[in-house]
Design a protein around this motif. Sequence first.
Motif, PDB file in Angstrom:
ATOM      1  N   SER A   1       0.829  -1.209   0.000  1.00  0.00           N
ATOM      2  CA  SER A   1       0.000   0.000   0.000  1.00  0.00           C
ATOM      3  C   SER A   1       0.861   1.256   0.000  1.00  0.00           C
ATOM      4  CB  SER A   1      -0.932   0.000   1.221  1.00  0.00           C
ATOM      5  OG  SER A   1      -0.194   0.081   2.425  1.00  0.00           O
ATOM      6  N   LYS A   2       2.053   1.186   0.616  1.00  0.00           N
ATOM      7  CA  LYS A   2       2.932   2.356   0.652  1.00  0.00           C
ATOM      8  C   LYS A   2       3.663   2.545  -0.674  1.00  0.00           C
ATOM      9  CE  LYS A   2       3.425   1.884   5.640  1.00  0.00           C
ATOM     10  NZ  LYS A   2       4.287   1.463   6.757  1.00  0.00           N
ATOM     11  N   LEU A   3       3.817   1.459  -1.425  1.00  0.00           N
ATOM     12  CA  LEU A   3       4.454   1.561  -2.729  1.00  0.00           C
ATOM     13  C   LEU A   3       3.499   2.055  -3.813  1.00  0.00           C
ATOM     14  CD1 LEU A   3       6.710  -1.629  -2.970  1.00  0.00           C
ATOM     15  CD2 LEU A   3       7.472   0.746  -3.155  1.00  0.00           C
ATOM     16  N   LEU A   4       2.202   1.880  -3.592  1.00  0.00           N
ATOM     17  CA  LEU A   4       1.225   2.222  -4.622  1.00  0.00           C
ATOM     18  C   LEU A   4       1.361   3.667  -5.111  1.00  0.00           C
ATOM     19  CD1 LEU A   4      -1.122   1.190  -6.325  1.00  0.00           C
ATOM     20  CD2 LEU A   4      -2.673   1.830  -4.469  1.00  0.00           C
ATOM     21  N   PRO A   5       1.502   4.682  -4.212  1.00  0.00           N
ATOM     22  CA  PRO A   5       1.658   6.063  -4.711  1.00  0.00           C
ATOM     23  C   PRO A   5       2.907   6.255  -5.562  1.00  0.00           C
ATOM     24  CG  PRO A   5       1.078   6.053  -2.371  1.00  0.00           C
ATOM     25  CD  PRO A   5       1.407   4.649  -2.739  1.00  0.00           C
ATOM     26  N   LEU A   6       3.965   5.465  -5.291  1.00  0.00           N
ATOM     27  CA  LEU A   6       5.188   5.582  -6.081  1.00  0.00           C
ATOM     28  C   LEU A   6       4.927   5.209  -7.532  1.00  0.00           C
ATOM     29  CD1 LEU A   6       8.297   5.984  -6.242  1.00  0.00           C
ATOM     30  CD2 LEU A   6       8.526   3.557  -5.634  1.00  0.00           C
ATOM     31  N   PHE A   7       4.206   4.102  -7.734  1.00  0.00           N
ATOM     32  CA  PHE A   7       3.917   3.653  -9.089  1.00  0.00           C
ATOM     33  C   PHE A   7       2.814   4.490  -9.744  1.00  0.00           C
ATOM     34  CE2 PHE A   7       5.827  -0.152  -7.235  1.00  0.00           C
ATOM     35  CZ  PHE A   7       6.723  -0.501  -8.221  1.00  0.00           C
ATOM     36  N   ARG A   8       1.842   4.906  -8.944  1.00  0.00           N
ATOM     37  CA  ARG A   8       0.681   5.605  -9.511  1.00  0.00           C
ATOM     38  C   ARG A   8       0.948   7.081  -9.737  1.00  0.00           C
ATOM     39  NH1 ARG A   8      -4.759   4.428  -6.422  1.00  0.00           N
ATOM     40  NH2 ARG A   8      -4.699   2.549  -7.698  1.00  0.00           N
ATOM     41  N   ASP A   9       1.612   7.747  -8.775  1.00  0.00           N
ATOM     42  CA  ASP A   9       1.760   9.200  -8.836  1.00  0.00           C
ATOM     43  C   ASP A   9       3.208   9.672  -8.830  1.00  0.00           C
ATOM     44  OD1 ASP A   9      -1.077   9.396  -8.595  1.00  0.00           O
ATOM     45  OD2 ASP A   9      -0.853   9.075  -6.433  1.00  0.00           O
ATOM     46  N   GLY A  10       4.172   8.757  -8.696  1.00  0.00           N
ATOM     47  CA  GLY A  10       5.563   9.180  -8.621  1.00  0.00           C
ATOM     48  C   GLY A  10       5.896   9.883  -7.327  1.00  0.00           C
ATOM     49  N   ALA A  11       5.185   9.538  -6.242  1.00  0.00           N
ATOM     50  CA  ALA A  11       5.411  10.175  -4.942  1.00  0.00           C
ATOM     51  C   ALA A  11       5.616   9.102  -3.882  1.00  0.00           C
ATOM     52  CB  ALA A  11       4.230  11.065  -4.569  1.00  0.00           C
ATOM     53  N   TYR A  12       6.302   9.478  -2.802  1.00  0.00           N
ATOM     54  CA  TYR A  12       6.517   8.529  -1.701  1.00  0.00           C
ATOM     55  C   TYR A  12       6.643   9.294  -0.394  1.00  0.00           C
ATOM     56  CZ  TYR A  12      11.453   9.890  -1.529  1.00  0.00           C
ATOM     57  OH  TYR A  12      12.611  10.601  -1.387  1.00  0.00           O
ATOM     58  N   LEU A  13       6.428   8.587   0.698  1.00  0.00           N
ATOM     59  CA  LEU A  13       6.499   9.198   2.031  1.00  0.00           C
ATOM     60  C   LEU A  13       7.627   8.539   2.817  1.00  0.00           C
ATOM     61  CD1 LEU A  13       5.146  11.200   4.035  1.00  0.00           C
ATOM     62  CD2 LEU A  13       3.816   9.242   4.882  1.00  0.00           C
ATOM     63  N   PRO A  14       8.677   9.273   3.176  1.00  0.00           N
ATOM     64  CA  PRO A  14       9.735   8.684   4.007  1.00  0.00           C
ATOM     65  C   PRO A  14       9.173   8.182   5.331  1.00  0.00           C
ATOM     66  CG  PRO A  14      10.425  10.808   3.110  1.00  0.00           C
ATOM     67  CD  PRO A  14       8.965  10.670   2.819  1.00  0.00           C
TER      68      PRO A  14
END
Length: 492
Positions: free
Chosen positions: A263-276
């Motif tokens: 679930s934390k990787l999903l924004p990386l693939f979908r929107d190019g964003a991540y949360l440290p």
Amino acid sequence: MPAALGPAPADCPSVLVIDDDPLISVVVRRALEGINHRMRTALDGKLGLDAISTEQPDVIVLDNVLPDGLGVEVLEQIHQLAPNVPVLFVTARGSGSTAIEAMKLCAFDYLPKPLDPPKLKSQIRRALSLRQLIQSDPTLSHSGDARSADAPTEPPPTSDALVGECPAMQSVFKAIGKVASQNVAVLLRGEHGTGKEAIAREIHFHSQRKTGPLVKIHCPAFEERQLELEIFGTESQPGKIEEAAGGTLVLQEIGGLGLSLQSKLLPLFRDGAYLPVGGAAPRRADCRVISITGEPLEARVRSGDFRSDLYYTLGAFVITLPPLRQRRGDLPLLIAHSLNKLRPIYKEFGVEQPRVSEAAMQSLCSHVWPGNIDELESVLKRALVEQKGHILLAADLRDVLSGDPVVQPSEESDDGQYTTDWVSFAQLRIDGGTDTLHADAIEEAERKLFARVLSHTGGNQAHAARLLGITRASLRKKLRMYSMAPKPSGDS
């Protein structure tokens, strides 16, 4: 000056062949039978470019090896002169790097030699249809400059993953060329040992990010909490995403991730964003992500162990690598390539080039190879050491190949050496846009049948021919055709 071949009305679609080999022009002309056309030939790249400037053709057939240079260089110039003209690029079989470059430079398709006339005719028809659509609707036109600007000045070292003539590997080469220049996520699928990491390196090398870092992380090597820290980092400690800035991040064996991390990787693939980890605000990721899996993700989705939304996001562009048992025709190429890589071993014994006996080649080509390319190289390495780099005999391989495999072949029966997963076999080729599925299936069935019968007869070809109801000459011809035995060399 390029020569016109055959009178035709001026309003007919025109085909330009850029090749100094007269046989290629003959094959193209035969493939064009039944298609109203004008055909011209140019014997080198300069004459071809002059012909394009004088009278823009509708389709171009371009060879890679020309008297005055390489076709990939001419292709780049063609897209500056005529960016909307489809180019069918002709290249030698097995030259994966060249094929990738051709697709990066917006070739309509590439065709391996020797040219297959039905395939050539089919692709010319498709190219002419596209050309007509572009001419009738200018909004469909495009420029090739974006891709050609990133062409590397020198090719990468050829890996095992880029050695192959079979249709499935040709589809892999084509897919790399299409996606490398696009800044999109890629999912690489295939059994262990099929070369997925090498394909990831090729995608990175051929991308606009090739000067940036290539960062890899083997996901199963960490517990989930530690893996999260490795990937995302913290506010003060950069993770792999930040380390890969300007380059490519490779997530190996992504199928084993837990649901929380998915679930934390999903924004990386979908929107190019991540949360440290522990961070308050998302950050933008400046890296391309390539995911690798050696297991079928569909089963994990059905069991609820893999998020369906992440699965579909990952599946935007998928490259599936075939197992070695489904590309047996490539084995002689791979064996020669692996032996070349293992040159230091036999050079130590003062051997210039080791030989593989006919019986040993037959054993290698009929083995199921559950460990794929990794297993093949390991077997050859052991045989070279045992025989001090000289002639590899069937007896040298028997103990290695007859042992219980550590890795079991996927989706095969206990007798998997002689069975084929026809669903995967067909789907792999359908996904690659094949138009030779029937011929491929016949070849696969015959390979398995001959391997089974020869195993039963202990390699006795005369007995095998009697069981099959064919002549021994016919059997030997088939075995050579399918690279299950080398052509006679005249050696004793």
